[in-house]
Scaffold this motif. Structure first.
Motif, mmCIF file in Angstrom:
data_model
loop_
_atom_site.group_PDB
_atom_site.id
_atom_site.type_symbol
_atom_site.label_atom_id
_atom_site.label_comp_id
_atom_site.label_asym_id
_atom_site.label_seq_id
_atom_site.Cartn_x
_atom_site.Cartn_y
_atom_site.Cartn_z
ATOM 1 N N GLU A 71 1.224 -3.875 6.954
ATOM 2 C CA GLU A 71 0.155 -3.247 6.828
ATOM 3 C C GLU A 71 1.028 -1.266 7.074
ATOM 4 N N TYR A 72 1.272 -0.964 8.063
ATOM 5 C CA TYR A 72 2.534 -0.503 8.269
ATOM 6 C C TYR A 72 3.662 0.496 6.977
ATOM 7 N N ASN A 74 2.803 -0.702 3.862
ATOM 8 C CA ASN A 74 1.837 -0.351 2.456
ATOM 9 C C ASN A 74 1.025 1.567 3.023
ATOM 10 N N GLN A 75 0.489 1.402 4.437
ATOM 11 C CA GLN A 75 0.488 2.911 4.406
ATOM 12 C C GLN A 75 1.426 3.800 5.191
ATOM 13 N N THR A 78 2.844 3.906 -0.256
ATOM 14 C CA THR A 78 1.905 4.120 -0.643
ATOM 15 C C THR A 78 1.997 3.378 -1.637
#
Length: 219
Positions: A71-72, A74-75, A78
């Protein structure tokens, strides 16, 4: 010096997840393979609480736990997103990733390590968990839909490591009852980034055969 480093082991299914997403997003990184029988001072410094891999280091700051790392990444980068934008769909991805780690993986590990009645009970639980995953794939190519997402990366071990487990324990688990999971495995394996970054199948067989013999010594 690369701004991104990844501490992992050659065979860890948890360490594979960030490898896949870093490759999918075309992010250059330095790979540092750990020996968990003799953990490095670097690993203990970067993850002093759990003392486990994987650990992602970005600009000197460590992030641990594989799904948190996904998740890190992916954020932070982008391109080629692995999470849907809609909050409900994002929560669904997170739910199934958690289901894999907290329900499915422990049940296959119990089948691998137990004997007799305990193994039979573990097998029943594993089949029930696989049925739930099968139902989630109704009408979908991947757990996310048409593209792979966090849940697919969490379940990714099924596409390779399950066949290793089956070969070592001597019976089939993903059989005709799980046509959608079988189809998902084929679609997942067709993705070049996934296919090109598996550990050696032969080395995995040797590793898990030795583990299996430790749990089931000849009487």
């Amino acid at each position: 010096v690369k701004e991104v480093k990844l501490l992992k082991t050659w065979s860890s299914l948890f360490g594979l997840r960030p490898v896949w997403v870093l490759k999918l997003k075309c992010i250059e990184y330095e790979s540092i393979d750990e020996d968990l029988s003799s953990k490095s001072a670097l690993l203990l410094q970067l993850n002093p609480i759990y003392k486990k891999i994987p650990v992602l280091v970005h600009n000197g700051k460590p992030i641990s736990e594989s799904v948190v790392i996904l998740e890190y990444i992916n954020q932070t980068w982008t391109q080629n997103p692995i999470m849907p934008q809609h909050s409900l769909e994002k929560a669904r991805q997170q739910f199934w990733a958690k289901f894999n780690d907290e329900k499915l993986l422990p049940s296959i590990w119990s089948v691998f390590t137990k004997e007799g009645k305990e193994r039979e009970e573990a097998m029943e639980e594993l089949v029930e968990n696989l049925k739930l995953a099968e139902e989630e794939l109704q009408g979908k190519r991947f757990f996310r839909g048409d593209k792979i997402g966090v849940a697919d990366l969490a379940f990714g071990w099924l596409a390779n490591l399950m066949s290793v487990f089956e070969q070592v324990i001597g019976f089939k688990v993903i059989d005709g009852r799980f046509l959608l999971l079988s189809s998902w495995i084929q679609h997942f394996l067709e993705i070049p980034t996934i296919k090109d970054n598996w550990p050696s199948h032969h080395k995995l067989i040797l590793k898990y055969q030795a583990l299996y013999e430790n749990f089931h010594p000849l009487k």
